[in-house]
Design an enzyme around this catalytic site. Sequence first.
Site, mmCIF file in Angstrom:
data_model
loop_
_atom_site.group_PDB
_atom_site.id
_atom_site.type_symbol
_atom_site.label_atom_id
_atom_site.label_comp_id
_atom_site.label_asym_id
_atom_site.label_seq_id
_atom_site.Cartn_x
_atom_site.Cartn_y
_atom_site.Cartn_z
ATOM 1 N N GLU A 1 -5.586 -0.724 -7.498
ATOM 2 C CA GLU A 1 -4.692 -0.172 -8.150
ATOM 3 C C GLU A 1 -3.666 -1.039 -9.008
ATOM 4 O O GLU A 1 -2.981 -1.616 -8.391
ATOM 5 C CB GLU A 1 -4.381 0.850 -6.917
ATOM 6 N N ASN B 1 -4.550 5.635 -1.150
ATOM 7 C CA ASN B 1 -3.622 6.218 0.120
ATOM 8 C C ASN B 1 -3.071 7.597 0.008
ATOM 9 O O ASN B 1 -2.443 8.059 0.913
ATOM 10 C CB ASN B 1 -2.855 5.465 0.782
ATOM 11 N N SER C 1 0.854 -1.225 -0.002
ATOM 12 C CA SER C 1 0.293 -0.663 -0.144
ATOM 13 C C SER C 1 0.600 1.406 0.070
ATOM 14 O O SER C 1 0.464 2.132 -0.764
ATOM 15 C CB SER C 1 -0.801 0.398 1.337
ATOM 16 N N HIS D 1 -2.923 -3.870 -6.142
ATOM 17 C CA HIS D 1 -3.257 -2.833 -4.685
ATOM 18 C C HIS D 1 -4.434 -3.037 -4.764
ATOM 19 O O HIS D 1 -5.351 -2.034 -5.167
ATOM 20 C CB HIS D 1 -2.526 -1.231 -4.260
HETATM 21 N N1 CAA Z 1 -14.309 -10.243 3.734
HETATM 22 C C1 CAA Z 1 -15.138 -11.321 2.785
HETATM 23 N N2 CAA Z 1 -16.281 -10.923 2.737
HETATM 24 C C2 CAA Z 1 -16.780 -10.197 3.976
HETATM 25 C C3 CAA Z 1 -15.906 -9.980 4.467
HETATM 26 C C4 CAA Z 1 -14.353 -9.607 4.626
HETATM 27 N N3 CAA Z 1 -13.890 -9.505 5.275
HETATM 28 N N4 CAA Z 1 -16.425 -9.076 5.212
HETATM 29 C C5 CAA Z 1 -17.962 -9.413 5.245
HETATM 30 N N5 CAA Z 1 -17.725 -9.999 4.040
HETATM 31 C C6 CAA Z 1 -19.275 -10.908 3.189
HETATM 32 C C7 CAA Z 1 -20.210 -10.966 4.079
HETATM 33 O O1 CAA Z 1 -20.708 -12.020 4.387
HETATM 34 C C8 CAA Z 1 -20.890 -10.011 4.538
HETATM 35 O O2 CAA Z 1 -22.082 -10.313 4.736
HETATM 36 P P1 CAA Z 1 -22.880 -10.954 6.001
HETATM 37 O O3 CAA Z 1 -22.779 -9.841 7.612
HETATM 38 O O4 CAA Z 1 -24.049 -11.140 5.369
HETATM 39 O O5 CAA Z 1 -21.938 -12.368 6.537
HETATM 40 C C9 CAA Z 1 -21.375 -9.051 3.661
HETATM 41 O O6 CAA Z 1 -19.838 -9.140 3.294
HETATM 42 C C10 CAA Z 1 -21.772 -8.026 3.714
HETATM 43 O O7 CAA Z 1 -20.916 -7.354 5.154
HETATM 44 P P2 CAA Z 1 -21.616 -5.997 5.100
HETATM 45 O O8 CAA Z 1 -23.014 -6.243 5.731
HETATM 46 O O9 CAA Z 1 -20.809 -5.668 6.455
HETATM 47 O O10 CAA Z 1 -21.306 -4.704 3.406
HETATM 48 P P3 CAA Z 1 -21.239 -3.018 3.804
HETATM 49 O O11 CAA Z 1 -22.805 -3.179 3.057
HETATM 50 O O12 CAA Z 1 -22.232 -2.468 5.590
HETATM 51 O O13 CAA Z 1 -20.425 -2.591 3.897
HETATM 52 C C11 CAA Z 1 -17.924 -2.170 3.274
HETATM 53 C C12 CAA Z 1 -19.201 -2.946 3.985
HETATM 54 C C13 CAA Z 1 -18.378 -2.844 1.860
HETATM 55 C C14 CAA Z 1 -16.899 -2.586 3.865
HETATM 56 C C15 CAA Z 1 -18.104 -0.742 3.588
HETATM 57 O O14 CAA Z 1 -18.831 -0.643 4.926
HETATM 58 C C16 CAA Z 1 -17.524 0.119 3.235
HETATM 59 O O15 CAA Z 1 -17.015 0.119 2.393
HETATM 60 N N6 CAA Z 1 -16.295 0.511 4.343
HETATM 61 C C17 CAA Z 1 -14.796 1.450 3.633
HETATM 62 C C18 CAA Z 1 -13.915 0.959 4.035
HETATM 63 C C19 CAA Z 1 -12.897 1.253 2.903
HETATM 64 O O16 CAA Z 1 -12.854 2.417 2.927
HETATM 65 N N7 CAA Z 1 -11.517 0.663 3.172
HETATM 66 C C20 CAA Z 1 -10.450 0.388 2.357
HETATM 67 C C21 CAA Z 1 -8.911 0.685 3.715
HETATM 68 S S1 CAA Z 1 -8.135 1.730 2.779
HETATM 69 C C22 CAA Z 1 -7.503 0.490 2.105
HETATM 70 O O17 CAA Z 1 -7.796 -0.574 2.721
HETATM 71 C C23 CAA Z 1 -5.578 0.922 1.630
HETATM 72 C C24 CAA Z 1 -4.623 0.139 2.542
HETATM 73 O O18 CAA Z 1 -3.904 0.217 1.549
HETATM 74 C C25 CAA Z 1 -4.763 -0.137 3.977
#
Ligand code: CAA
Length: 286
Positions: A155, A193, A122, A143
């Site tokens: 990415e 990021n 990242s 990424h």
């Molecule tokens: N892996 C696989 N499947 C997953 C999972 C995971 N880690 N987490 C959840 N799921 C599945 C599950 O089956 C879940 O359903 P159930 O709860 O019925 O089991 C399903 O996905 C849907 O989960 P949610 O109900 O939690 O989904 P949501 O609609 O609330 O969305 C989210 C969750 C997509 C994470 C949303 O909250 C979101 O977009 N959050 C922002 C996340 C973000 O910004 N990420 C970027 C981080 S920065 C980064 O990653 C960069 C880096 O380099 C560090």
Amino acid sequence: MAAPEIRRVGVVGLGAMGAGIAQLAIQAGYETVGREVTDELGTKANDRIAHFLQRKVDKEQMTTAERESALAALTLTTELADLVDCDLVIEAIVEDLGPKLELFAELERIVRPDAVLATNTSALSVTEIAAATSSPERVVGMHFFNPAPLMPLVEIVRAELSSDDAMDAAFAVGERMGKRPIRCHDTPGFVVNRVLIPLLNDCLRVLDEARVSPEDLDTAMTAGAGWPMGPCTLVDLVGIDVHVHASEALYEKLREPRMAPPPRIVAMKNAGLLGRKSGRGFYTYD
Ligand code: CAA
């Protein structure tokens, strides 16, 4: 170098990101080899993937037969040598340059000369990682975002010497995984990021400046700015150690004060409060 057709994908490191990437690969129909350092860690990743695929079956997004054939496409190993037939290897190990350089030098000796090597880093330089090999043209960044199975973006990062063929092959894999790939160059933090890290650090500074609780800050950004999850919940999800590391790496390269991790979160990292994965961060988890 002409990029090969990608049939077999290797994933090295099956933590939260690597397991998510392996899940995407088997869902997309790739024969996949996942490598962890111990059998226990491999089994833990396999259980995690099996769990999320079962949830898909429960919600009728996948049939039981599809789940079984996806899981059968995943081979676990502790031996890097088992990646020998992979057309693409995606690295998702610890975010430290030293181990990544060692891994890429070793992968180069194992896989075919036309196999593509990708890093999920990242905040480190893909060009520096590619320089550990004698064929940097086949190295690119892929990424993914956390949680990898849910976040649509990947990415596809062009390092200084990446070939068009390697970029195209990685882009095509991203598309087949159902992602929305974008192409970008190897600059600190790439696209997301570069913007998100300073923004999250601003949010964390506001905790002290405005004397709000993590809950209220999260409410502010979800209810007032339409974020899907609040910044404290997000940093807990990403991992406080991962966020601090990415902030430090970007600060080191760009020298912009907003990139530097706020002392409060560095103290949390030092105390072992790493977010969801350690059971405690801004919030407490079961
Ligand atoms: N892996 C696989 N499947 C997953 C999972 C995971 N880690 N987490 C959840 N799921 C599945 C599950 O089956 C879940 O359903 P159930 O709860 O019925 O089991 C399903 O996905 C849907 O989960 P949610 O109900 O939690 O989904 P949501 O609609 O609330 O969305 C989210 C969750 C997509 C994470 C949303 O909250 C979101 O977009 N959050 C922002 C996340 C973000 O910004 N990420 C970027 C981080 S920065 C980064 O990653 C960069 C880096 O380099 C560090």
